[in-house]
Scaffold this motif. Structure first.
Motif, mmCIF file in Angstrom:
data_model
loop_
_atom_site.group_PDB
_atom_site.id
_atom_site.type_symbol
_atom_site.label_atom_id
_atom_site.label_comp_id
_atom_site.label_asym_id
_atom_site.label_seq_id
_atom_site.Cartn_x
_atom_site.Cartn_y
_atom_site.Cartn_z
ATOM 1 N N LEU A 83 3.309 6.365 11.878
ATOM 2 C CA LEU A 83 2.669 5.487 10.907
ATOM 3 C C LEU A 83 3.220 4.081 11.088
ATOM 4 O O LEU A 83 4.431 3.868 11.019
ATOM 5 C CB LEU A 83 2.958 5.988 9.490
ATOM 6 C CG LEU A 83 2.336 5.225 8.331
ATOM 7 C CD1 LEU A 83 0.815 5.368 8.345
ATOM 8 C CD2 LEU A 83 2.903 5.723 6.998
ATOM 9 N N CYS A 84 2.342 3.112 11.352
ATOM 10 C CA CYS A 84 2.758 1.729 11.567
ATOM 11 C C CYS A 84 1.903 0.797 10.720
ATOM 12 O O CYS A 84 0.699 1.037 10.541
ATOM 13 C CB CYS A 84 2.611 1.331 13.033
ATOM 14 S SG CYS A 84 3.693 2.213 14.173
ATOM 15 N N ALA A 85 2.508 -0.264 10.226
ATOM 16 C CA ALA A 85 1.778 -1.216 9.392
ATOM 17 C C ALA A 85 2.343 -2.611 9.560
ATOM 18 O O ALA A 85 3.515 -2.797 9.924
ATOM 19 C CB ALA A 85 1.839 -0.801 7.921
ATOM 20 N N MET A 136 10.330 -4.421 12.865
ATOM 21 C CA MET A 136 10.300 -5.390 13.969
ATOM 22 C C MET A 136 9.515 -6.598 13.485
ATOM 23 O O MET A 136 8.285 -6.607 13.526
ATOM 24 C CB MET A 136 9.632 -4.766 15.199
ATOM 25 C CG MET A 136 10.284 -3.468 15.669
ATOM 26 S SD MET A 136 9.131 -2.400 16.602
ATOM 27 C CE MET A 136 8.036 -1.848 15.270
ATOM 28 N N GLY A 137 10.206 -7.610 12.988
ATOM 29 C CA GLY A 137 9.510 -8.730 12.384
ATOM 30 C C GLY A 137 8.726 -8.247 11.170
ATOM 31 O O GLY A 137 9.272 -7.599 10.274
ATOM 32 N N ASP A 138 7.436 -8.540 11.138
ATOM 33 C CA ASP A 138 6.587 -8.116 10.025
ATOM 34 C C ASP A 138 6.044 -6.703 10.200
ATOM 35 O O ASP A 138 5.358 -6.194 9.314
ATOM 36 C CB ASP A 138 5.406 -9.085 9.855
ATOM 37 C CG ASP A 138 5.846 -10.441 9.340
ATOM 38 O OD1 ASP A 138 6.890 -10.512 8.657
ATOM 39 O OD2 ASP A 138 5.151 -11.436 9.623
ATOM 40 N N PHE A 139 6.331 -6.058 11.333
ATOM 41 C CA PHE A 139 5.829 -4.711 11.589
ATOM 42 C C PHE A 139 6.864 -3.659 11.212
ATOM 43 O O PHE A 139 8.057 -3.843 11.420
ATOM 44 C CB PHE A 139 5.473 -4.529 13.074
ATOM 45 C CG PHE A 139 4.395 -5.448 13.543
ATOM 46 C CD1 PHE A 139 3.077 -5.268 13.169
ATOM 47 C CD2 PHE A 139 4.699 -6.519 14.365
ATOM 48 C CE1 PHE A 139 2.077 -6.122 13.605
ATOM 49 C CE2 PHE A 139 3.722 -7.384 14.811
ATOM 50 C CZ PHE A 139 2.399 -7.187 14.422
ATOM 51 N N GLY A 140 6.361 -2.558 10.687
ATOM 52 C CA GLY A 140 7.232 -1.428 10.397
ATOM 53 C C GLY A 140 6.566 -0.150 10.846
ATOM 54 O O GLY A 140 5.338 -0.008 10.778
ATOM 55 N N CYS A 141 7.357 0.808 11.353
ATOM 56 C CA CYS A 141 6.820 2.097 11.782
ATOM 57 C C CYS A 141 7.710 3.210 11.263
ATOM 58 O O CYS A 141 8.933 3.059 11.186
ATOM 59 C CB CYS A 141 6.746 2.192 13.314
ATOM 60 S SG CYS A 141 5.504 1.127 14.078
ATOM 61 N N SER A 191 0.853 -1.170 0.000
ATOM 62 C CA SER A 191 0.000 0.000 0.000
ATOM 63 C C SER A 191 0.893 1.224 0.000
ATOM 64 O O SER A 191 2.116 1.131 0.178
ATOM 65 C CB SER A 191 -0.912 0.007 1.233
ATOM 66 O OG SER A 191 -0.147 0.170 2.412
ATOM 67 N N ALA A 192 0.279 2.391 -0.184
ATOM 68 C CA ALA A 192 1.057 3.618 -0.133
ATOM 69 C C ALA A 192 1.689 3.793 1.239
ATOM 70 O O ALA A 192 2.816 4.290 1.358
ATOM 71 C CB ALA A 192 0.156 4.807 -0.477
ATOM 72 N N GLU A 193 0.979 3.359 2.291
ATOM 73 C CA GLU A 193 1.495 3.504 3.651
ATOM 74 C C GLU A 193 2.698 2.599 3.902
ATOM 75 O O GLU A 193 3.708 3.031 4.473
ATOM 76 C CB GLU A 193 0.398 3.208 4.663
ATOM 77 C CG GLU A 193 -0.675 4.277 4.762
ATOM 78 C CD GLU A 193 -1.762 4.115 3.708
ATOM 79 O OE1 GLU A 193 -1.649 3.201 2.863
ATOM 80 O OE2 GLU A 193 -2.726 4.901 3.739
ATOM 81 N N THR A 194 2.608 1.339 3.484
ATOM 82 C CA THR A 194 3.741 0.434 3.700
ATOM 83 C C THR A 194 4.950 0.880 2.882
ATOM 84 O O THR A 194 6.091 0.769 3.338
ATOM 85 C CB THR A 194 3.373 -1.017 3.358
ATOM 86 O OG1 THR A 194 2.937 -1.103 1.989
ATOM 87 C CG2 THR A 194 2.255 -1.527 4.266
ATOM 88 N N ALA A 195 4.696 1.396 1.686
ATOM 89 C CA ALA A 195 5.803 1.901 0.864
ATOM 90 C C ALA A 195 6.443 3.121 1.510
ATOM 91 O O ALA A 195 7.676 3.285 1.471
ATOM 92 C CB ALA A 195 5.291 2.242 -0.532
ATOM 93 N N ARG A 196 5.625 3.958 2.111
ATOM 94 C CA ARG A 196 6.151 5.154 2.783
ATOM 95 C C ARG A 196 7.025 4.757 3.972
ATOM 96 O O ARG A 196 8.080 5.349 4.205
ATOM 97 C CB ARG A 196 4.993 6.029 3.239
ATOM 98 C CG ARG A 196 5.409 7.347 3.850
ATOM 99 C CD ARG A 196 4.195 8.125 4.294
ATOM 100 N NE ARG A 196 4.579 9.333 5.014
ATOM 101 C CZ ARG A 196 3.746 10.052 5.752
ATOM 102 N NH1 ARG A 196 2.476 9.674 5.884
ATOM 103 N NH2 ARG A 196 4.168 11.134 6.389
ATOM 104 N N ILE A 197 6.601 3.752 4.720
ATOM 105 C CA ILE A 197 7.397 3.276 5.852
ATOM 106 C C ILE A 197 8.737 2.730 5.367
ATOM 107 O O ILE A 197 9.793 3.026 5.926
ATOM 108 C CB ILE A 197 6.622 2.212 6.642
ATOM 109 C CG1 ILE A 197 5.405 2.839 7.335
ATOM 110 C CG2 ILE A 197 7.521 1.532 7.675
ATOM 111 C CD1 ILE A 197 4.454 1.840 7.951
#
Length: 212
Positions: free
Chosen positions: A192-194, A179-184, A63-69
């Motif tokens: 922003l976290c996903a 952090m594992g599958d999480f990114g902030c 998503s745009a959010e995950t790409a931004r992270i």
């Protein structure tokens, strides 16, 4: 979640004992020892309003959010283990990941195996999450926690004790942490976290808690 009045999402059930520095946690049905899981039946009530809100389908998890992270300046997550369990306790190494935004208004924690990300927004203008009627003692309702798992997101969490630590290292503006599958990603507009695989997450600030 099979039993609404007693259980919690499987990922969240693995948090107890994993955030504490060195602590045996009593209450909510049984002891929790550092790094061990506590069965869902041993929790005193549901998490959030019953379970995380399922995220809409997102094939490929992008998503745009995950790409931004992912575009943020990455930090070494292994330098984000030290934290205080309370305001008055000394900072010490933990088995989870913990960080604070530069404003000090948002703090986040994960267990050793980061299957859950919990973030607390201390000061905000939006309403806190409403406590569900079936939350029973000794489980405590934390209305300002935002929960993120692989299954979805939740506002407000029922836990036997606070699990977001205090006094953790600051994640600078423009920096991202994995952090594992999480990114902030820490920004001046908020955090922003996903879940970088599933693609859903939230954006936290004083003004809003936005989920996607």
């Amino acid at each position: 979640m099979q039993r609404r009045s007693r259980g919690c999402p499987p990922a969240l059930a693995r948090v107890l004992g994993a955030v504490a520095v060195v602590a045996a946690v009593a209450g909510c049905g049984g002891p929790g020892i550092e790094g061990t899981a506590v069965a869902a039946a041993d929790w005193g009530g549901p998490a959030t309003t019953g379970r995380p809100t399922p995220a809409p389908p997102n094939p490929g998890g992008r998503s745009a959010e995950t790409a931004r992270i992912s575009a943020g300046s990455p930090v070494d997550p292994e330098t984000y283990h030290d934290a205080k369990e309370t305001d008055s306790s000394p900072a010490a190494p933990t088995i989870g990941f913990h960080f604070t935004t530069p404003s000090g208004n948002i703090r986040c924690s994960t267990p050793k195996d980061p299957t859950v990300l919990l973030c607390e927004v201390s000061d905000h203008s939006y309403p806190s999450a409403t406590k569900p009627a079936d939350v029973k003692e000794p489980c405590q309702w934390f209305p300002d926690y935002a929960m993120l798992t692989g299954e979805g997101v939740g506002k407000g969490v029922c836990l036997p004790r606070p699990l977001v630590t205090r006094g953790s290292r600051v994640l600078p503006y423009g920096s991202s942490i994995r952090m594992g599958d999480f990114g902030c990603l820490s920004t001046e507009d908020g955090l922003l976290c996903a879940h970088q695989v599933a693609g859903h997450g939230y954006q936290l600030s004083r003004d809003a808690l936005r989920t996607f």
